[in-house]
Design an enzyme around this catalytic site. Structure first.
Site, PDB file in Angstrom:
ATOM      1  N   ASP A 133       0.830  -1.214   0.000  1.00 28.47           N
ATOM      2  CA  ASP A 133       0.000   0.000   0.000  1.00 28.47           C
ATOM      3  C   ASP A 133       0.865   1.266   0.000  1.00 28.47           C
ATOM      4  O   ASP A 133       0.351   2.367  -0.197  1.00 28.47           O
ATOM      5  CB  ASP A 133      -0.960   0.013   1.200  1.00 28.47           C
ATOM      6  CG  ASP A 133      -0.260   0.024   2.555  1.00 28.47           C
ATOM      7  OD1 ASP A 133       0.969  -0.138   2.610  1.00 28.47           O
ATOM      8  OD2 ASP A 133      -0.962   0.200   3.575  1.00 28.47           O
ATOM      9  N   TYR A 157      12.012   2.755  -1.519  1.00 26.51           N
ATOM     10  CA  TYR A 157      11.327   1.462  -1.542  1.00 26.51           C
ATOM     11  C   TYR A 157       9.988   1.569  -2.257  1.00 26.51           C
ATOM     12  O   TYR A 157       9.709   0.825  -3.211  1.00 26.51           O
ATOM     13  CB  TYR A 157      11.115   0.948  -0.103  1.00 26.51           C
ATOM     14  CG  TYR A 157      10.095  -0.166   0.001  1.00 26.51           C
ATOM     15  CD1 TYR A 157      10.339  -1.424  -0.555  1.00 26.51           C
ATOM     16  CD2 TYR A 157       8.872   0.030   0.652  1.00 26.51           C
ATOM     17  CE1 TYR A 157       9.398  -2.446  -0.473  1.00 26.51           C
ATOM     18  CE2 TYR A 157       7.927  -0.989   0.745  1.00 26.51           C
ATOM     19  CZ  TYR A 157       8.190  -2.223   0.177  1.00 26.51           C
ATOM     20  OH  TYR A 157       7.261  -3.232   0.261  1.00 26.51           O
TER      21      TYR A 157
HETATM   22  P1  NAD Z   1      11.459 -10.049   2.938  1.00 24.85           P
HETATM   23  O1  NAD Z   1      12.478  -8.961   2.854  1.00 24.85           O
HETATM   24  O2  NAD Z   1      11.224 -10.714   4.254  1.00 24.85           O
HETATM   25  O3  NAD Z   1      11.811 -11.215   1.892  1.00 24.85           O
HETATM   26  C1  NAD Z   1      12.206 -10.950   0.583  1.00 24.85           C
HETATM   27  C2  NAD Z   1      12.742 -12.239  -0.029  1.00 24.85           C
HETATM   28  O4  NAD Z   1      13.090 -11.959  -1.402  1.00 24.85           O
HETATM   29  C3  NAD Z   1      14.010 -12.768   0.652  1.00 24.85           C
HETATM   30  O5  NAD Z   1      13.897 -14.155   0.868  1.00 24.85           O
HETATM   31  C4  NAD Z   1      15.112 -12.442  -0.348  1.00 24.85           C
HETATM   32  O6  NAD Z   1      16.215 -13.345  -0.318  1.00 24.85           O
HETATM   33  C5  NAD Z   1      14.367 -12.520  -1.668  1.00 24.85           C
HETATM   34  N1  NAD Z   1      15.040 -11.719  -2.693  1.00 24.85           N
HETATM   35  C6  NAD Z   1      15.449 -10.414  -2.584  1.00 24.85           C
HETATM   36  N2  NAD Z   1      16.061 -10.040  -3.708  1.00 24.85           N
HETATM   37  C7  NAD Z   1      16.030 -11.098  -4.554  1.00 24.85           C
HETATM   38  C8  NAD Z   1      16.490 -11.308  -5.883  1.00 24.85           C
HETATM   39  N3  NAD Z   1      17.125 -10.346  -6.556  1.00 24.85           N
HETATM   40  N4  NAD Z   1      16.269 -12.501  -6.454  1.00 24.85           N
HETATM   41  C9  NAD Z   1      15.620 -13.491  -5.764  1.00 24.85           C
HETATM   42  N5  NAD Z   1      15.189 -13.355  -4.510  1.00 24.85           N
HETATM   43  C10 NAD Z   1      15.390 -12.167  -3.908  1.00 24.85           C
HETATM   44  O7  NAD Z   1      10.123  -9.406   2.370  1.00 24.85           O
HETATM   45  P2  NAD Z   1       8.617  -9.607   2.842  1.00 24.85           P
HETATM   46  O8  NAD Z   1       8.342  -8.688   3.978  1.00 24.85           O
HETATM   47  O9  NAD Z   1       8.333 -11.049   2.978  1.00 24.85           O
HETATM   48  O10 NAD Z   1       7.842  -9.032   1.574  1.00 24.85           O
HETATM   49  C11 NAD Z   1       7.538  -9.882   0.468  1.00 24.85           C
HETATM   50  C12 NAD Z   1       6.815  -9.074  -0.597  1.00 24.85           C
HETATM   51  O11 NAD Z   1       5.621  -8.514  -0.053  1.00 24.85           O
HETATM   52  C13 NAD Z   1       7.623  -7.902  -1.145  1.00 24.85           C
HETATM   53  O12 NAD Z   1       7.381  -7.815  -2.518  1.00 24.85           O
HETATM   54  C14 NAD Z   1       7.063  -6.695  -0.406  1.00 24.85           C
HETATM   55  O13 NAD Z   1       7.202  -5.517  -1.168  1.00 24.85           O
HETATM   56  C15 NAD Z   1       5.607  -7.105  -0.252  1.00 24.85           C
HETATM   57  N6  NAD Z   1       4.906  -6.525   0.912  1.00 24.85           N
HETATM   58  C16 NAD Z   1       5.462  -6.586   2.158  1.00 24.85           C
HETATM   59  C17 NAD Z   1       4.761  -6.077   3.251  1.00 24.85           C
HETATM   60  C18 NAD Z   1       5.316  -6.160   4.665  1.00 24.85           C
HETATM   61  O14 NAD Z   1       4.705  -5.619   5.603  1.00 24.85           O
HETATM   62  N7  NAD Z   1       6.433  -6.855   4.901  1.00 24.85           N
HETATM   63  C19 NAD Z   1       3.508  -5.495   3.061  1.00 24.85           C
HETATM   64  C20 NAD Z   1       2.974  -5.441   1.762  1.00 24.85           C
HETATM   65  C21 NAD Z   1       3.675  -5.977   0.696  1.00 24.85           C
END
Ligand code: NAD
Ligand code: TYD
Length: 355
Positions: A133, A157
């Site tokens: 969001d 970000y």
């Molecule tokens: P996270 O940082 O915990 O995990 C990200 C994962 O992506 C890791 O395992 C990392 O190794 C992998 N990764 C990063 N770069 C990479 C690359 N170049 N190639 C392959 N793998 C790669 O993130 P999260 O909090 O689990 O978020 C996951 C998704 O959800 C993201 O797209 C984020 O934008 C979205 N999101 C997160 C939240 C939140 O509150 N955490 C909320 C809404 C949306």
């Protein structure tokens, strides 16, 4: 369904992998294993039949094309990203690479693969682009983010995620790749990296260290338990029509300071210390460009897909605090790799003082 999940060793991706395997789906987990990844998140699940792991960078077009061709997935859930706002302030490069270039490479590879599918498999194929969001920017006191709210990202970000959303939309409109997109509010729960607010508060409180609250703690976030998000993501993947977008949210707006106090009270109850944990709260220099308020209007996913969050913020926080207290092995391993809860995201050193 055979699902190619990117970022399946991260916080939300691993919740999706565990839930999908539990429900009988097959998973190909594609993850580069950055600092944010942790294969411990999948302990006990990786040996299951129907699980495959590929360590690969989503920016590596040849590796991604090979993975599509070898595993022949029915759908993609694209979660891999650099995800921490504070780190994006300190070092935006990786955010541009992974979130923009990586998403572009994923879309290109999916498009090439999609062209090879039979008409029946094409009908069922989905590329689910998972976003945030934060692309909508910051709200004032009133209003909610809807699917038609204009994008106005403020951090490196959120700008990189907004750009990735536009790429996904363009590949759907221009190349008829069956994309669905979801934008979710702040997640919390077990296995969240100790750099994010909720684990910061729990682990600082446990250690008796100062709990850093940015600015006056008046910023507002809308909190969603991670398993409720994973459930929404799988539902969207399996039922949403091609081209749709859905906002996913917890209906749980809280000021940061109120949330931090709630966690301190839970710690007083579960892990008492001689003085209240609230005494550890310390107001510190604000985050540059700190968005004031996020809040989601989730009525579209409720109405069209019958989704609702199942965990209240009080229950979810209690479960989360208990999980971190019971799973010291998990976060101690991250500490040993060098992350010890240091302050991130101060664009300049001059700001580094307690407020
Ligand atoms: P996270 O940082 O915990 O995990 C990200 C994962 O992506 C890791 O395992 C990392 O190794 C992998 N990764 C990063 N770069 C990479 C690359 N170049 N190639 C392959 N793998 C790669 O993130 P999260 O909090 O689990 O978020 C996951 C998704 O959800 C993201 O797209 C984020 O934008 C979205 N999101 C997160 C939240 C939140 O509150 N955490 C909320 C809404 C949306
Ligand atoms: P965060 O978990 O980084 O998520 P996001 O910035 O993506 O919303 O932060 C949540 C809120 O908590 C945000 O308003 C910044 C604030 N915050 C603190 O006050 N102290 C901290 O130590 C951290 C990490 C965040």
């Amino acid at each position: 369904m055979k699902i190619l999940v990117t970022g399946g060793a991260g916080f939300i991706g691993s919740a999706v992998v565990r839930m999908a395997l539990e429900r009988g789906d097959e998973i190909i987990n594609v993850d580069k294993l950055t600092y944010a990844a942790n294969l411990d998140n999948l302990k006990g699940w990786t040996e299951r039949s129907g699980y495959a792991f590929e360590q690969a960078d989503i920016c590596d077009s040849a590796a991604i094309a090979r993975i599509f061709s070898e595993h022949q997935p029915d759908a993609v859930m694209h979660l891999a990203a650099e995800s921490h706002v504070d780190r994006s302030i300190d070092g935006p490069d990786a955010f541009i690479q992974t979130n923009l270039v990586g998403t572009f490479q994923m879309l290109q590879a999916a498009r090439g693969y999609f062209d090879t599918l039979s008409p029946e498999r094409k009908d069922r194929f989905r590329f689910h682009h998972v976003s945030t969001d934060e692309v909508y920017g910051s709200l004032g006191e009133d209003g909610l983010f809807r699917e038609d709210t204009p994008y106005a990202p403020n951090s490196p970000y959120s700008a990189s995620k907004a750009g990735s959303d536009f790429l996904a939309r363009a590949w759907s409109e221009t190349y008829a790749l069956p994309v669905v997109t979801s934008n979710c509010s702040n997640n919390y729960g077990p296995y969240q990296h100790p750099e994010k607010l909720i684990p910061v508060v729990i682990l600082k409180a446990l250690a008796g260290d100062k709990i850093p609250v940015y600015g006056k703690g008046e910023n507002i976030r809308d909190w969603l338990f991670v398993d409720d998000h994973a459930d929404a993501l799988l539902l969207i993947l399996k039922t949403a029509a091609f081209g749709e977008t859905y906002n996913v949210g917890g209906l749980n707006e809280r000021r940061n300071i109120d949330l931090v106090r709630t966690i301190c009270q839970l710690m007083d109850e579960i892990h008492p210390r001689p003085t209240p944990h609230e005494d550890l709260i310390s107001f510190v220099a604000d985050r540059p460009g700190h968005d004031q308020r996020y809040a989601i209007d989730a009525s579209k996913i409720e109405r069209e897909l019958s989704w609702k969050p199942s965990v209240t913020v009080e229950e979810g926080m209690r479960r989360t605090v208990a999980w971190y207290l019971d799973n010291e092995w998990w976060w101690q391993a991250i500490r040993q790799q060098g992350f010890e809860g240091q302050r991130l995201g101060l664009a300049s050193k001059e700001q580094e003082h307690d407020g």
